[in-house]
Write a protein that holds these residues in place. Structure first.
Motif: not given
Length: 340
Positions: A281-291, A296-299
């Motif tokens: 549930n933490s970044y970056p695993l919860n943002h899996w696109m692009p693979t 960074s979160t802001a980017q």
């Protein structure tokens, strides 16, 4: 017979649905069609597959652990909790040859040793990268799911999975009709789980963090033709979505079924997957696109959030009235039209 009776009989004939005069396609009939139009599925041993890794907070679970939360849970049930979503030693096999792409998934819902012969589910997706035709096969539920007096860990032997069109198996091995569910059952949704095509709404092979760990073992065809054959799947007419300048469609299509309900939100951190642990549930695993996300979160937000939101807006436009949303029937032939 009077004219009135004959007219009534003729009228009745034309009002009865055509399905009333046809029988449900059997497993063997469906499998034969798949062989003719796509190719053969060979017999296989699930234990020959590649393990799909399970980690909890970055580490493999203990030898006797049966975690219900993990870093990259299975999304076979993308919107609800499911048994086995973090159980180790499920496996993937690539049985492809030439234009016939075959992916087999052997699932454990109960903890067993790595090479134990028992499994709880086998799923096969077969796709032709030339004509786009696709077939879906799933094993029958193990006895424990249909008989209350059988222990929950019984499973079934999957050291020789029969080809779905096999009439005469070797002695002591299950036949195709004993092992595989009927196409009608595979095409039907079950409690808490959407149908195959609702999840695979953009192509035959779907990425998730779970299966992405072994993505090199999965055949892919992200832009090819795609249609499901067989009587049980004839009612599905999939659509893809796009918006002007959308970054999300640079690598693959975006479907309008479970992509809307689950996968857009899951891949962009808007939703939490069932089975996610703290790390998931933490970044970056919860943002899996692009693979290959190394931003960074802001980017990530700067590059993608507007595109995600644009697609989510299209999801809320079932009447296709938003001029920024283009809905295109899944390309299964040379004739493709778009709806704005």
């Amino acid at each position: 017979m009077s004219l009135r009776i004959r007219l009534f009989a003729l009228c009745f004939l034309f009002t009865v649905p055509l399905a009333a005069f046809t029988h449900e396609q059997t497993l063997l009939e469906y499998a034969d069609q798949c062989v003719r139009e796509i190719g053969e599925i060979p017999p296989f041993n699930c234990n020959d597959g590649t393990d799909i890794p399970i980690t909890v907070d970055g580490k493999p679970p203990g030898p006797n652990a049966s975690p219900t939360r993990c870093d990259k849970p299975s999304l076979l049930s993308p919107t609800s909790e499911a048994k086995g979503q973090c159980i180790p030693f499920s496996k993937i096999l690539n049985l492809s040859r030439g234009s016939t792409q075959i992916s087999a998934y052997c699932r454990r819902d109960v903890l067993r040793p790595d090479k134990d012969p028992l499994y709880d589910l086998v799923v096969v997706v077969m796709h032709h990268s030339g004509n786009g035709k696709t077939c879906w096969f799933a094993s029958k539920p193990p006895p424990s799911q249909s008989q209350a007096d059988v222990p929950a860990s019984s499973g079934f032997v999957a050291t020789r999975v029969p080809p779905p069109n096999e009439r005469r198996p070797p002695s002591g091995r299950p036949s195709a009709v004993e092992f595989w569910a009927t196409p009608a059952r595979v095409a039907a949704s079950t409690a808490g789980n959407p149908t195959c095509l609702k999840c695979h709404d953009a192509g035959p092979f779907i990425f998730s963090p779970y299966i992405g760990q072994v993505w090199d073992r999965v055949p892919t065809d992200p832009w090819g033709k795609y249609s499901s054959i067989g009587q049980a799947f004839a009612s599905y007419h999939l659509m893809t979505m796009s918006t002007p300048g959308n970054t999300c469609i640079g690598c693959h299509r975006i479907g309008s079924e479970q992509s809307c309900t689950a996968f857009l939100g899951l891949s962009a951190g808007n939703l939490k997957a069932p089975g996610n642990d703290r790390l998931a549930n933490s970044y970056p695993l919860n943002h899996w696109m692009p693979t290959d996300n190394a931003m960074s979160t802001a980017q990530w937000d700067k590059a993608n959030i507007a595109s995600v939101n644009a697609l989510l807006a299209c999801c809320k436009d079932p009447a296709h009235k938003d001029p920024n949303c283009t809905f295109t029937p899944m390309p299964s032939s040379s004739n493709i039209r778009s709806l704005h």
